[in-house]
Design a protein around this motif. Structure first.
Motif, PDB file in Angstrom:
ATOM      1  N   ILE A 134       0.839  -1.190   0.000  1.00 34.55           N
ATOM      2  CA  ILE A 134       0.000   0.000   0.000  1.00 34.55           C
ATOM      3  C   ILE A 134       0.883   1.252   0.000  1.00 34.55           C
ATOM      4  N   VAL A 135       1.917   1.256   0.849  1.00 37.48           N
ATOM      5  CA  VAL A 135       2.866   2.366   0.858  1.00 37.48           C
ATOM      6  C   VAL A 135       4.216   1.851   0.351  1.00 37.48           C
ATOM      7  N   ASP A 136       5.072   2.769  -0.033  1.00 37.43           N
ATOM      8  CA  ASP A 136       6.391   2.424  -0.565  1.00 37.43           C
ATOM      9  C   ASP A 136       7.196   1.633   0.466  1.00 37.43           C
ATOM     10  N   PRO A 137       7.556   0.376   0.169  1.00 40.40           N
ATOM     11  CA  PRO A 137       8.271  -0.461   1.148  1.00 40.40           C
ATOM     12  C   PRO A 137       9.605   0.153   1.570  1.00 40.40           C
ATOM     13  N   GLY A 138      10.147   1.066   0.761  1.00 39.42           N
ATOM     14  CA  GLY A 138      11.420   1.679   1.132  1.00 39.42           C
ATOM     15  C   GLY A 138      11.261   2.886   2.043  1.00 39.42           C
ATOM     16  N   GLY A 139      10.012   3.333   2.230  1.00 37.69           N
ATOM     17  CA  GLY A 139       9.760   4.545   3.014  1.00 37.69           C
ATOM     18  C   GLY A 139       9.783   4.292   4.506  1.00 37.69           C
ATOM     19  N   SER A 140       9.021   5.093   5.237  1.00 41.49           N
ATOM     20  CA  SER A 140       8.979   4.997   6.688  1.00 41.49           C
ATOM     21  C   SER A 140       8.572   3.595   7.133  1.00 41.49           C
ATOM     22  N   GLN A 141       9.442   2.994   7.921  1.00 45.10           N
ATOM     23  CA  GLN A 141       9.175   1.610   8.330  1.00 45.10           C
ATOM     24  C   GLN A 141       7.941   1.502   9.226  1.00 45.10           C
ATOM     25  N   THR A 142       7.621   2.594   9.921  1.00 49.80           N
ATOM     26  CA  THR A 142       6.429   2.581  10.761  1.00 49.80           C
ATOM     27  C   THR A 142       5.184   2.449   9.893  1.00 49.80           C
ATOM     28  N   LEU A 143       5.123   3.283   8.844  1.00 52.44           N
ATOM     29  CA  LEU A 143       3.970   3.228   7.951  1.00 52.44           C
ATOM     30  C   LEU A 143       3.909   1.876   7.241  1.00 52.44           C
ATOM     31  N   VAL A 144       5.075   1.384   6.842  1.00 47.69           N
ATOM     32  CA  VAL A 144       5.117   0.083   6.167  1.00 47.69           C
ATOM     33  C   VAL A 144       4.529  -0.983   7.077  1.00 47.69           C
ATOM     34  N   SER A 145       4.938  -0.948   8.360  1.00 44.72           N
ATOM     35  CA  SER A 145       4.472  -2.001   9.276  1.00 44.72           C
ATOM     36  C   SER A 145       2.970  -1.873   9.525  1.00 44.72           C
ATOM     37  N   ILE A 146       2.443  -0.646   9.455  1.00 39.87           N
ATOM     38  CA  ILE A 146       1.008  -0.498   9.700  1.00 39.87           C
ATOM     39  C   ILE A 146       0.184  -0.857   8.470  1.00 39.87           C
ATOM     40  N   PHE A 147       0.621  -0.356   7.303  1.00 43.03           N
ATOM     41  CA  PHE A 147      -0.255  -0.487   6.131  1.00 43.03           C
ATOM     42  C   PHE A 147       0.052  -1.697   5.257  1.00 43.03           C
ATOM     43  N   ASN A 148       1.328  -2.074   5.160  1.00 43.59           N
ATOM     44  CA  ASN A 148       1.651  -3.193   4.275  1.00 43.59           C
ATOM     45  C   ASN A 148       1.427  -4.535   4.982  1.00 43.59           C
ATOM     46  N   GLN A 149       0.158  -4.830   5.212  1.00 43.40           N
ATOM     47  CA  GLN A 149      -0.202  -6.068   5.914  1.00 43.40           C
ATOM     48  C   GLN A 149      -0.580  -7.141   4.895  1.00 43.40           C
ATOM     49  N   LYS A 150      -0.871  -8.337   5.413  1.00 39.90           N
ATOM     50  CA  LYS A 150      -1.393  -9.395   4.547  1.00 39.90           C
ATOM     51  C   LYS A 150      -2.787  -8.993   4.054  1.00 39.90           C
ATOM     52  N   PRO A 151      -3.151  -9.444   2.872  1.00 40.70           N
ATOM     53  CA  PRO A 151      -4.480  -9.107   2.351  1.00 40.70           C
ATOM     54  C   PRO A 151      -5.610  -9.521   3.310  1.00 40.70           C
ATOM     55  N   ILE A 152      -5.406 -10.591   4.062  1.00 45.55           N
ATOM     56  CA  ILE A 152      -6.474 -11.070   4.960  1.00 45.55           C
ATOM     57  C   ILE A 152      -6.813 -10.031   6.021  1.00 45.55           C
ATOM     58  N   VAL A 153      -5.814  -9.222   6.408  1.00 48.09           N
ATOM     59  CA  VAL A 153      -6.072  -8.201   7.423  1.00 48.09           C
ATOM     60  C   VAL A 153      -7.122  -7.225   6.898  1.00 48.09           C
ATOM     61  N   TYR A 154      -6.905  -6.774   5.658  1.00 51.50           N
ATOM     62  CA  TYR A 154      -7.879  -5.857   5.052  1.00 51.50           C
ATOM     63  C   TYR A 154      -9.218  -6.559   4.865  1.00 51.50           C
TER      64      TYR A 154
END
Lengths: 312, 382
Positions: A137-157
């Motif tokens: 969802i967010v750039d995996p190279g960006g803020s690791q906090t945002l990555v950990s919050i938004f880049n979840q498994k599809p099942i979470v969404y």
């Protein structure tokens, strides 16, 4: 400097809360369908175990987590079918049947994994590209906090979407109305021309599919293998969340998030804070008892919950 | 006599059906079901070992494994006679086991018999209180005992885990267990009981006095339920709460009482475990005795004698399961758990067999259709 560290901690806490709540949300939603239709489902734990094992075993055999996910859903439907056949068709005690299913799926995965993988209750470790991928969802190279919050498994969404969908289905669709009707007053529903048994079957099968999805998230999402009794009581916590949330989708979601937060905190506080871990883990169970004793009377369970319907 | 055959028919059919399905699973896994079952049965009930030498081991271990199941089966059945489903035996037996151990390693100054008696009492009181709590929550607030007993299982295990880890563990011990209890508190093993009679029973078999306590408990439960007015009131409250209330029985008090006795019975598992077997509290010791107790009670039709027999069957499965685990390539002892679960499932859906039997009787016209004795109780089936 110290403040930012604290912020980071808090924000990643959101990420772990979301992760840990997901299996609870799915299983509790499953419980919601069954119970709103009048069938007690304490078999959530067994359904989750069935899903977790089927997903991991199928993924290990095919190398494809999506097929694993499909297998989990099918296994959940199958377990739901056992529960529905026993309780709806043959009018067996719903609690006893649920307990039997929980015991059954403590044993079946161990038995099958022994035969399939020559192990004592676990499936083989999956490789990184065999487990469900994270969404970008967010750039995996960006803020690791945002990555950990938004880049979840599809099942979470999916879990959150399903909560909204369930709310809509129950409140606004004919199918939802029917589920509520057979759960509150099956005699009236029957008189109105509904086939009580068919609606309850459908609800319990959905229940199985959702709980199994929650289990699959544990084995091929959060982890990369199935281990013996890996749900570790989450099916019962989901049941607790359902009661705590007064059988409503939104309430249940909030309860699951609360219990997920409690688990996230208990993991984070291990060894750092002076509250024993065991007490933090007790929170969901104690809260449920308090709710049952206290303000549950303002919102009671579906009226026909636990009662087999005998057509005149 | 007719009633007895009726009582035995359905449990027998349920066990048979479970073994058939289990056999199919074994076949699917790729082993011969007959070999597996023969191994299971001979290693549980056989009097000779593989070399043909006489052995007490099989029966000894079978009865040892049956002991906790008699207690939990009685616990579930007693609550059920009051219309309650106690799924909390698991939690009750954990707090009881720790309580028994605590007495055993704390009050070491007391003389032997007193120490043992106090440890047994502690187990019963701890289990009884843990059972009475959901009973009280139901009587006072109408909170469902099924949910609360499930919740209390987790709370109990968390609590004893905390107490063991933070208070009673020997710090240098990596295992989650308490220190040893005083030897004076220990219950004698069968070997020591039989030795004066000149019977050479191996001391390694942990079968101990608790088994006889279990048999006495079964007898007492029967006497209490069938021969005392207290038992009658308890059953009346379960069978028809409104009528019982009308007759002047306080249903609320019966609910608390039934759950307390049920918890105390479950607590006796701690006596077998701590005073008769390990001589300390060992965390996570129960492989689900509380849940197996539901199966045992169902299979034994909530009758003490039936429960003893069902517990021995389940004990035999546990004993035989170990041999199946070791001596077959692909079947693990989990087969036993699967069999037990299928047995509960089939006993719960007894109506399935009942219809079958009724149909059979219709085919044989000379035998009249007799109404089934247990058709009319509070819950539809259990």
């Amino acid at each position: 400097m110290i403040d930012t560290t604290a912020d980071l901690l808090n924000l990643t806490l959101i990420a772990s809360t979301l992760r840990l709540s997901t299996p609870l949300i799915l299983a509790a939603l499953g419980g919601l369908y069954a119970e709103r239709s009048g069938v007690i489902n304490i078999a959530l734990e067994g359904m989750m175990l069935a899903g977790a094992f089927s997903a991991a075993a199928t993924t290990a055999l095919t190398g494809n987590p999506w097929i694993g996910l499909l297998a989990a859903i099918l296994s959940g439907i199958l377990v739901g079918l056992i529960h529905a056949a026993a309780t709806v068709t043959w009018r067996a005690d719903q609690v006893v049947t649920g307990t039997a299913i929980n015991l059954l799926f403590l044993g079946v995965p161990a038995l099958l994994s022994g035969a399939l993988f020559d192990s004592t209750g676990a499936t083989p470790q999956l490789t990184r590209d065999q487990v469900l991928p994270d969404l970008k969802i967010v750039d995996p190279g960006g803020s690791q906090t945002l990555v950990s919050i938004f880049n979840q498994k599809p099942i979470v969404y999916l879990a959150f979407i399903l909560v909204a969908l369930t709310g809509y289905v129950l409140a606004r669709t004919r199918f939802g109305l029917r589920i509520r009707a057979v759960g509150e007053n099956p005699e009236a529903a029957d008189t109105a021309g509904l086939v009580v048994a068919r609606i309850r079957y459908t609800a319990v099968l959905i229940s199985g599919a959702l709980a199994a999805l929650g289990g699959a998230y544990l084995s091929i999402g959060q982890n990369s293998l199935f281990t013996r009794n890996m749900t570790a009581g989450r099916g019962f916590i989901a049941l607790a969340a359902l009661i705590f949330g007064k059988w409503s989708p939104t309430g249940t979601l909030l309860a699951c998030l609360l219990f997920g937060l409690a688990e996230a905190l208990s993991i984070r506080m291990q060894g750092t804070v002076n509250i024993p871990n065991q007490f933090i883990q007790m929170i969901p169970y104690v809260l449920t008892m308090v709710v049952l004793a206290g303000f549950i009377r303002r919102s009671s369970p579906p009226r026909a919950l636990g009662i087999a319907y005998i057509k005149e | 006599m007719k009633r007895l055959t009726g009582e035995l028919t359905y449990p027998f059919l349920a066990v048979l059906a479970a073994f058939l399905i289990g056999g199919l699973v074994v076949l699917l896994i790729g082993e011969n079901p007959l070999t597996v079952y023969w191994l299971l049965i001979s290693s549980a009930f056989g009097l000779y070992d593989a070399l043909g030498n006489f052995t007490w081991d099989n029966w000894g271990y079978t009865l040892f494994y049956a002991t906790p199941l008699i207690f939990t089966g009685l616990a579930v059945a007693l609550a059920f006679h009051c219309g309650l489903l106690n799924i909390g035996a698991e939690g009750q037996l954990y707090v009881a086991a720790l309580a028994a151990a605590w007495v055993g390693f704390t009050w070491t100054g007391l003389p032997g018999i007193l120490l043992t008696g106090l440890a047994i009492l502690a187990a019963m009181v701890a289990g009884g209180l843990w059972g009475a709590l959901p009973g009280w929550l139901k009587a006072r607030f109408g909170a469902h005992e099924v949910i609360n007993t499930i919740m209390l299982n987790f709370v109990a295990i968390g609590l004893v885990s905390y107490l063991t880890q933070n208070h009673f563990k020997i710090p240098s011990d990596p295992i989650m267990q308490t220190g040893m209890i005083d030897e004076k508190a220990a219950l004698p093993r069968l070997a020591h009981l039989l030795a004066p009679m000149g019977i050479d029973f191996p001391a390694r078999i942990p079968l101990n006095l608790s088994f006889f306590i279990a048999l006495i408990a079964a007898l007492l439960v029967w006497f209490f339920l069938r021969r005392t007015s207290w038992g009658y009131e308890l059953r009346a409250a379960g069978a028809n709460p409104a009528a019982a209330e009308y007759a002047g029985i306080s249903v609320r008090r019966q609910i608390v009482l039934a759950m307390a006795i049920s918890g105390a019975l479950a607590g006796l598992v701690g006596v077998n475990e701590v005073l008769g077997y390990r001589y300390r509290y060992y965390h996570d010791f129960s492989p689900g005795y509380g849940f197996a107790g539901i199966a045992v009670a169902l299979l034994g039709r909530n009758h003490p004698l039936g429960i003893v027999l069902a517990a021995i069957l389940f004990g035999a499965l546990n004993r035989g399961g170990l041999f199946v685990d070791i001596f077959t390539d692909r079947v693990s002892k989990d087969l036993v758990q699967v069999l037990q679960a299928i047995i509960i499932l089939f006993v719960a859906i007894e109506i399935l067999f009942r219809r079958g039997v009724v149909r059979l009787r219709r085919i044989m016209p000379q035998r009249a259709l007799s109404p089934s004795p247990n058709e009319s109780s509070g819950r539809p089936t259990l």
